[in-house]
Design a protein around this motif. Structure first.
Motif, mmCIF file in Angstrom:
data_model
loop_
_atom_site.group_PDB
_atom_site.id
_atom_site.type_symbol
_atom_site.label_atom_id
_atom_site.label_comp_id
_atom_site.label_asym_id
_atom_site.label_seq_id
_atom_site.Cartn_x
_atom_site.Cartn_y
_atom_site.Cartn_z
ATOM 1 N N THR A 138 0.594 -1.135 -0.092
ATOM 2 C CA THR A 138 0.111 0.010 -0.203
ATOM 3 C C THR A 138 1.089 1.284 0.035
ATOM 4 O O THR A 138 0.618 2.227 -0.737
ATOM 5 N N ALA A 139 1.716 1.187 0.910
ATOM 6 C CA ALA A 139 2.811 2.268 0.912
ATOM 7 C C ALA A 139 3.429 2.546 -0.376
ATOM 8 O O ALA A 139 3.979 3.721 -0.865
ATOM 9 N N ALA A 140 3.642 1.625 -1.305
ATOM 10 C CA ALA A 140 4.281 1.647 -2.503
ATOM 11 C C ALA A 140 3.377 2.152 -3.615
ATOM 12 O O ALA A 140 3.724 2.418 -4.680
ATOM 13 N N GLY A 141 2.045 2.251 -3.226
ATOM 14 C CA GLY A 141 1.013 2.887 -4.100
ATOM 15 C C GLY A 141 0.526 1.957 -5.033
ATOM 16 O O GLY A 141 -0.241 2.363 -5.907
ATOM 17 N N VAL A 142 0.349 0.566 -4.506
ATOM 18 C CA VAL A 142 -0.334 -0.330 -5.301
ATOM 19 C C VAL A 142 -1.415 -0.934 -4.370
ATOM 20 O O VAL A 142 -1.283 -0.930 -3.181
ATOM 21 N N LYS A 143 -2.477 -1.547 -5.066
ATOM 22 C CA LYS A 143 -3.529 -2.086 -4.342
ATOM 23 C C LYS A 143 -3.606 -3.540 -4.286
ATOM 24 O O LYS A 143 -3.582 -4.267 -5.195
ATOM 25 N N PRO A 144 -3.185 -4.231 -2.978
ATOM 26 C CA PRO A 144 -3.361 -5.571 -2.920
ATOM 27 C C PRO A 144 -4.662 -6.150 -3.284
ATOM 28 O O PRO A 144 -5.568 -5.587 -2.752
ATOM 29 N N VAL A 145 -4.582 -7.203 -3.857
ATOM 30 C CA VAL A 145 -5.914 -7.869 -4.334
ATOM 31 C C VAL A 145 -6.020 -9.297 -3.872
ATOM 32 O O VAL A 145 -7.029 -10.115 -3.932
ATOM 33 N N GLY A 146 -4.979 -9.804 -3.103
ATOM 34 C CA GLY A 146 -4.703 -11.293 -2.552
ATOM 35 C C GLY A 146 -3.608 -11.388 -1.962
ATOM 36 O O GLY A 146 -2.647 -10.670 -2.206
ATOM 37 N N VAL A 147 -3.359 -12.543 -1.069
ATOM 38 C CA VAL A 147 -2.278 -13.224 -0.441
ATOM 39 C C VAL A 147 -2.152 -14.394 -0.871
ATOM 40 O O VAL A 147 -3.148 -15.164 -0.858
ATOM 41 N N ASP A 148 -0.834 -14.563 -1.050
ATOM 42 C CA ASP A 148 -0.410 -15.840 -1.700
ATOM 43 C C ASP A 148 0.631 -16.504 -1.008
ATOM 44 O O ASP A 148 1.360 -15.830 -0.127
ATOM 45 N N LEU A 149 0.929 -17.707 -1.013
ATOM 46 C CA LEU A 149 1.929 -18.602 -0.191
ATOM 47 C C LEU A 149 3.063 -18.849 -1.295
ATOM 48 O O LEU A 149 2.763 -19.337 -2.467
ATOM 49 N N THR A 150 4.450 -18.452 -1.002
ATOM 50 C CA THR A 150 5.340 -18.969 -1.910
ATOM 51 C C THR A 150 5.763 -20.341 -2.335
ATOM 52 O O THR A 150 5.633 -20.394 -3.482
#
Length: 222
Positions: free
Chosen positions: A29-41
């Protein structure tokens, strides 16, 4: 289906500390992008490398060696059946060289890239080999644990990726320890890049390090 004819569904549960997830979301978020999901490596690695074809003689092991974390995933035709995350990686060898040879970390990292594991005449190789053997033992014990579990499957091969996979001699020593064919993988093996100024040798060097990033990007296309 079990031997008795009963239907059985296996579930792979993923859990993470809320604070860790929040820190990653906050950075994005601080980088100016909108997270749309969380993934596992491990899932990203599997997406980038794991084929959909059934292996005739068993499942495939994917081992992604990062700087501080190593992700191991066993899959069958692209479906994960076992995952383990090890808090160890290439930086362990770098720090061992820095301490053993009295080098700063940058010089230790450079020395690591030029050595070959198993050279008894090279002090740096001896240090790196000792540290790498601890890593190899963890992989071997993990696969032995998998084999003893209910539903543990026969394994056919191991694909090594990540920046740490390029440590010279690691693949051969790992193959001898786990008694499986081991090769260094790259997402470009499955999906050749488009027009690029980089040749096959360049792609072979950067490909393993890009596995997680490419797998995460592919997840956004699903």
């Amino acid at each position: 289906t079990t031997e008795e004819g009963e239907r059985l569904q296996r579930v792979l549960l993923v859990a993470a500390h809320r604070e860790m997830v929040a820190a990653h979301v906050g950075a994005a978020t601080a980088a100016g992008v909108k997270p749309v999901g969380v993934d596992l490596t491990p899932f990203a690695v599997l997406r980038a490398l794991g084929g959909q074809d059934d292996l005739a003689h068993g499942d495939e092991v994917l081992v992604d060696v990062g700087s501080a974390v190593t992700n191991l995933v066993i899959h069958r035709a692209g479906t994960p059946t076992f995952v383990r995350i090890l808090v160890m990686g290439g930086d362990d060898v770098t720090h061992a060289l820095s301490s053993g040879l009295d080098l700063d970390l940058a010089d230790a990292e450079e020395r690591k890239r030029s050595l070959v594991l198993g050279d008894p005449d090279d002090p740096a190789s001896r240090i790196a080999t000792d540290r790498a053997e601890a890593f190899i033992d963890e992989i071997r014990s993990t696969l032995e644990y998998h084999r003893t579990q209910v539903g543990g499957t026969q394994l056919s091969r191991l694909t090594l990726t990540g920046g740490g996979a390029l440590l010279a001699g690691l693949a051969d020593r790992l193959a001898a320890a786990v008694r499986l064919p081991v090769h260094i993988g790259s997402p470009f093996d499955r999906t050749p890049p488009g027009k690029t100024v980089h040749g096959p040798e360049d792609l072979a060097v950067v490909g393993p390090s890009l596995t997680t990033a490419i797998g995460l990007a592919l997840g956004g296309l699903e």
